[in-house]
Design an enzyme around this catalytic site. Structure first.
Site, mmCIF file in Angstrom:
data_model
loop_
_atom_site.group_PDB
_atom_site.id
_atom_site.type_symbol
_atom_site.label_atom_id
_atom_site.label_comp_id
_atom_site.label_asym_id
_atom_site.label_seq_id
_atom_site.Cartn_x
_atom_site.Cartn_y
_atom_site.Cartn_z
ATOM 1 N N GLY A 46 -72.903 -27.042 -32.476
ATOM 2 C CA GLY A 46 -72.585 -28.215 -31.935
ATOM 3 C C GLY A 46 -71.383 -28.491 -32.661
ATOM 4 C CD GLN A 51 -68.798 -31.753 -37.020
ATOM 5 O OE1 GLN A 51 -69.002 -31.531 -35.823
ATOM 6 N NE2 GLN A 51 -69.062 -31.207 -38.136
ATOM 7 C CB CYS A 94 -73.247 -30.736 -41.328
ATOM 8 S SG CYS A 94 -71.778 -31.352 -40.527
ATOM 9 C CG LEU A 95 -69.815 -26.226 -38.358
ATOM 10 C CD1 LEU A 95 -69.209 -26.113 -36.973
ATOM 11 C CD2 LEU A 95 -69.995 -24.847 -38.826
ATOM 12 C CG HIS A 136 -76.211 -32.509 -36.740
ATOM 13 N ND1 HIS A 136 -76.597 -32.283 -38.084
ATOM 14 C CD2 HIS A 136 -74.825 -32.422 -36.478
ATOM 15 C CE1 HIS A 136 -75.552 -31.827 -38.736
ATOM 16 N NE2 HIS A 136 -74.355 -32.069 -37.917
ATOM 17 C CD GLU A 137 -73.002 -31.931 -33.173
ATOM 18 O OE1 GLU A 137 -72.049 -32.700 -33.758
ATOM 19 O OE2 GLU A 137 -73.421 -30.872 -33.787
ATOM 20 C CG HIS A 140 -70.845 -35.608 -36.966
ATOM 21 N ND1 HIS A 140 -70.537 -35.541 -38.057
ATOM 22 C CD2 HIS A 140 -71.658 -34.248 -36.736
ATOM 23 C CE1 HIS A 140 -70.860 -34.554 -39.016
ATOM 24 N NE2 HIS A 140 -71.509 -33.586 -37.684
HETATM 25 O O1 GNR Z 1 -74.033 -25.368 -36.293
HETATM 26 C C1 GNR Z 1 -74.841 -26.133 -36.841
HETATM 27 N N1 GNR Z 1 -76.222 -26.030 -36.947
HETATM 28 C C2 GNR Z 1 -77.143 -26.997 -37.104
HETATM 29 C C3 GNR Z 1 -78.267 -26.742 -37.330
HETATM 30 C C4 GNR Z 1 -79.480 -27.674 -37.560
HETATM 31 C C5 GNR Z 1 -79.108 -28.867 -37.175
HETATM 32 C C6 GNR Z 1 -77.915 -29.550 -36.755
HETATM 33 C C7 GNR Z 1 -76.892 -28.320 -36.693
HETATM 34 S S1 GNR Z 1 -75.379 -29.017 -36.062
HETATM 35 C C8 GNR Z 1 -74.366 -27.891 -36.879
HETATM 36 C C9 GNR Z 1 -72.753 -27.757 -36.628
HETATM 37 C C10 GNR Z 1 -72.228 -29.165 -36.845
HETATM 38 O O2 GNR Z 1 -71.973 -29.508 -38.060
HETATM 39 N N2 GNR Z 1 -72.323 -30.210 -35.894
HETATM 40 O O3 GNR Z 1 -71.842 -31.342 -36.292
HETATM 41 NI NI NI Z 2 -72.524 -31.666 -38.256
#
Ligand code: GNR
Ligand code: NI
Length: 172
Positions: A46, A51, A94-95, A136-137, A140
């Protein structure tokens, strides 16, 4: 159109609340192309536009397994309209917080209203990894990170680790 650098903690832009998209125009379509390229290259499941430094409520997701064909999904202005009382725990990463993983508890299922890449209003009921990733997104887009769901001790340790790394890089 290209892969773009991913912002990493303690970058202050990651705390900014993103603005809704009013029209899915050529600018938004170009942003989506860059986001998919950046997300697949990372690789991640995601990505939120903030980001890569763009404060617009745009999300790309692909939760397909490695052996399955790609399944890119676009969520513009996503909103949680319902969340289950039942909770699930996932090990999240999270990236923007590289090489840091922790268990996060969130609703197991969510119903999300959004626009797709064609500007159509849709709703989806998600569970499993998609439900976690959507939450999660959407966090953000509101300037929240998954470490905000951890204990204060864990969160402060993570932030400290990344502030130290940034200072070391600036000193070089
Ligand atoms: O690549 C991602 N893996 C992930 C694993 C578990 C819960 C959420 C994520 S999102 C993350 C990519 C990212 O930082 N998206 O904002
Ligand atoms: Ni993230």
């Amino acid at each position: 159109m290209a892969k773009r650098p991913i912002l990493v903690l303690p970058e202050p832009l990651l705390r900014k609340v993103s603005e809704p998209v009013t029209r899915v125009d050529a600018q938004v379509r170009a942003l989506l192309v860059d986001m998919f390229e950046t997300m697949y290259e990372a690789p991640g499941i995601g990505l939120a536009a903030i980001q890569i430094g763009v404060p617009q409520r745009v999300v790309t997701i692909d939760v397909a397994r490695k052996d399955d064909p790609p399944a890119p999904q676009v969520f513009i202005n996503p909103e949680i309209v319902w969340a289950s009382d039942e909770l699930s725990v996932y090990e999240e990463g999270c990236l923007s917080i590289p090489d840091y993983y922790e268990a996060v508890e969130r609703p197991s299922r969510v119903r999300v209203r959004y626009m797709d890449g064609g500007g159509r209003e849709l709703e989806v009921e998600a569970d499993g990894l998609l439900a976690t990733c959507l939450q999660h997104e959407i966090d953000h887009l509101d300037g929240k990170l998954f470490i905000d769901h951890l204990s204060r001790l864990k969160r402060e340790r993570a932030i400290k680790k990344f502030s130290k790394a940034a200072k070391r890089e600036n000193a070089e």
